[in-house]
Scaffold this active site. Structure first.
Site, PDB file in Angstrom:
ATOM      1  N   HIS A   8      -6.431  41.564  83.098  1.00 14.97           N
ATOM      2  CA  HIS A   8      -7.506  41.776  84.508  1.00 14.97           C
ATOM      3  C   HIS A   8      -7.629  43.341  84.369  1.00 14.97           C
ATOM      4  CE1 HIS A   8      -6.619  37.706  86.026  1.00 14.97           C
ATOM      5  NE2 HIS A   8      -5.073  38.061  85.939  1.00 14.97           N
TER       6      HIS A   8
ATOM      7  N   ARG B 195      -9.496  42.038  88.819  1.00 16.59           N
ATOM      8  CA  ARG B 195      -7.910  41.899  89.149  1.00 16.59           C
ATOM      9  C   ARG B 195      -7.898  40.802  89.911  1.00 16.59           C
ATOM     10  NH1 ARG B 195      -4.978  47.179  92.035  1.00 16.59           N
ATOM     11  NH2 ARG B 195      -3.129  46.197  92.491  1.00 16.59           N
TER      12      ARG B 195
ATOM     13  N   SER C  38      -5.350  39.718  92.243  1.00 16.02           N
ATOM     14  CA  SER C  38      -5.108  40.080  93.752  1.00 16.02           C
ATOM     15  C   SER C  38      -6.274  40.596  94.469  1.00 16.02           C
ATOM     16  CB  SER C  38      -3.843  40.803  93.773  1.00 16.02           C
ATOM     17  OG  SER C  38      -4.060  42.144  93.057  1.00 16.02           O
TER      18      SER C  38
ATOM     19  N   HIS D  98      -6.358  30.253  88.942  1.00 14.57           N
ATOM     20  CA  HIS D  98      -5.467  31.501  89.078  1.00 14.57           C
ATOM     21  C   HIS D  98      -5.771  31.725  90.497  1.00 14.57           C
ATOM     22  CE1 HIS D  98      -3.775  35.274  88.727  1.00 14.57           C
ATOM     23  NE2 HIS D  98      -3.762  35.370  87.537  1.00 14.57           N
TER      24      HIS D  98
ATOM     25  N   GLU E 188      -0.935  39.289  80.257  1.00 12.15           N
ATOM     26  CA  GLU E 188      -1.316  39.778  81.793  1.00 12.15           C
ATOM     27  C   GLU E 188      -0.793  41.277  82.021  1.00 12.15           C
ATOM     28  OE1 GLU E 188      -1.802  37.804  86.261  1.00 12.15           O
ATOM     29  OE2 GLU E 188       0.102  37.524  85.078  1.00 12.15           O
TER      30      GLU E 188
END
Length: 341
Positions: free
Chosen positions: A8, A71, A73, A178, A284
């Site tokens: 990411h 990304r 999050s 995800h 990751e």
């Protein structure tokens, strides 16, 4: 070749986050809306963000190629509405595409989707098409819980998801299941929500017949599959109790797991329980766990060390580190083949 299928852009230049802050602020104060064209980020800023972070670690750890997506999050699908997510997804996907253009031998783009709670999943199809056909994305990250930890979405086997599955099969592109940020204080984003989601997605698939309708669909469940390999007997027993076939028969032709598991016993068990053809190398990094393990002196997310100490025969190790990725991600394989690799 070592292919990391789970990366990411966690180190994106600051203007990206500043643009997002302005976009969120504009939800209550339209005068604070950012430039709809996106943040001003030049190539040198991208290089600076990549070369001292992901690229440096790839070189140190001997990773040749990373599938690189926005990304996780930051996706934060629970913020705003569909228009909010659509603008944000476009900007983030474009930025990952630019990384892949600057480093074509090292990064291959993945894409986030413009999901929003309560919105028909079919609305993401145009961005799937754009990301794959225009930006060269070889996969998409699909959030089974756009509500951010409240789980208001129907299960992945629900027919409302079918337009998404149809498009992925048509384009021959896998999806990584995800989630994004948890806005529920009961669930820590990376320590609970991510792993809960991996486990939940697998259980949804176990109780449905999605792959009977989409035999060509491929889904990657990250972070080692959450609880799946470590409670395989529980899932087999539940399948039996529910009158379902063995999971190996109905799921493992279509469901795959990555190696984002940050200790040796976890990797050993993953590779012992799951068929080797269902495991794909990933780290990751730079991601949720960035520190150094004081017991080993190495970074927790240096997963190549664990995989190569797991005692796999050479042929199986090659499958995990390269061959499985090229099979599950055919557009990645085509890109590498075109480069003579």
């Amino acid at each position: 070749m070592i292919i990391d299928i789970h990366g990411h852009y966690t180190t994106a230049p600051a203007p990206l986050g500043q643009w997002r802050d302005a976009q969120v602020a504009a939800l209550t104060d339209p005068l604070r809306a950012p430039d709809p064209a996106g943040p001003a980020i030049d190539d040198d800023e991208i290089r600076e963000s990549i070369e001292g972070n992901q690229l440096r670690l790839m070189d140190e750890r001997g990773i040749d190629v990373t599938v690189f997506s926005p990304r996780a999050s930051f996706m934060a699908h629970h913020i705003g509405d569909f228009a909010t997510s659509a603008a944000w997804a476009r900007i983030c996907n474009d930025l990952c595409h630019r990384v892949s253009e600057l480093y074509p031998d090292r990064f291959v783009p993945g894409a986030m989707l413009p999901q929003s709670p309560g919105v028909d999943p079919a609305t993401v199809v145009p961005e799937i098409e754009r990301a794959v056909l225009e930006l060269g994305a070889v996969t998409v990250n699909l959030n089974p819980d756009p509500s951010g930890g409240h789980w208001t979405a129907p299960p992945l086997t629900d027919r409302s998801w079918y337009p998404v599955w149809e498009k992925l099969v048509e384009l021959d592109v896998p999806a990584m299941v995800h989630v994004s940020t948890s806005c529920n204080p009961a669930f820590h984003t990376t320590g609970a929500h991510y792993l809960n989601a991996d486990t939940t997605a697998f259980m949804q698939l176990l109780t449905g017949d999605l792959f009977a309708d989409f035999p060509g669909l491929r889904l990657v469940i990250p972070h080692g599959g959450g609880a799946v390999p470590y409670h395989w007997g529980r899932f087999r027993g539940l399948a039996q109790a529910l009158g379902r076939p063995e999971p190996e028969e109905t799921l493992l032709r279509n469901v795959f797991f990555d190696t984002c598991v940050y200790h040796q016993p976890g990797i050993d068990l993953l590779l012992e329980v799951m068929p080797v053809e269902n495991v794909l190398f990933a780290s990751e990094m730079v991601g949720a766990v960035r520190g150094v393990d004081p017991r080993t002196g190495h970074h927790f997310d240096d997963t190549r060390r664990y995989v190569e100490k797991a005692g796999l025969p050479p042929e199986d190790l090659t499958a995990v580190e390269e061959r499985n990725a090229r099979r599950v991600y055919p557009r990645l394989d085509a890109r590498l083949t075109a480069q003579g690799r």
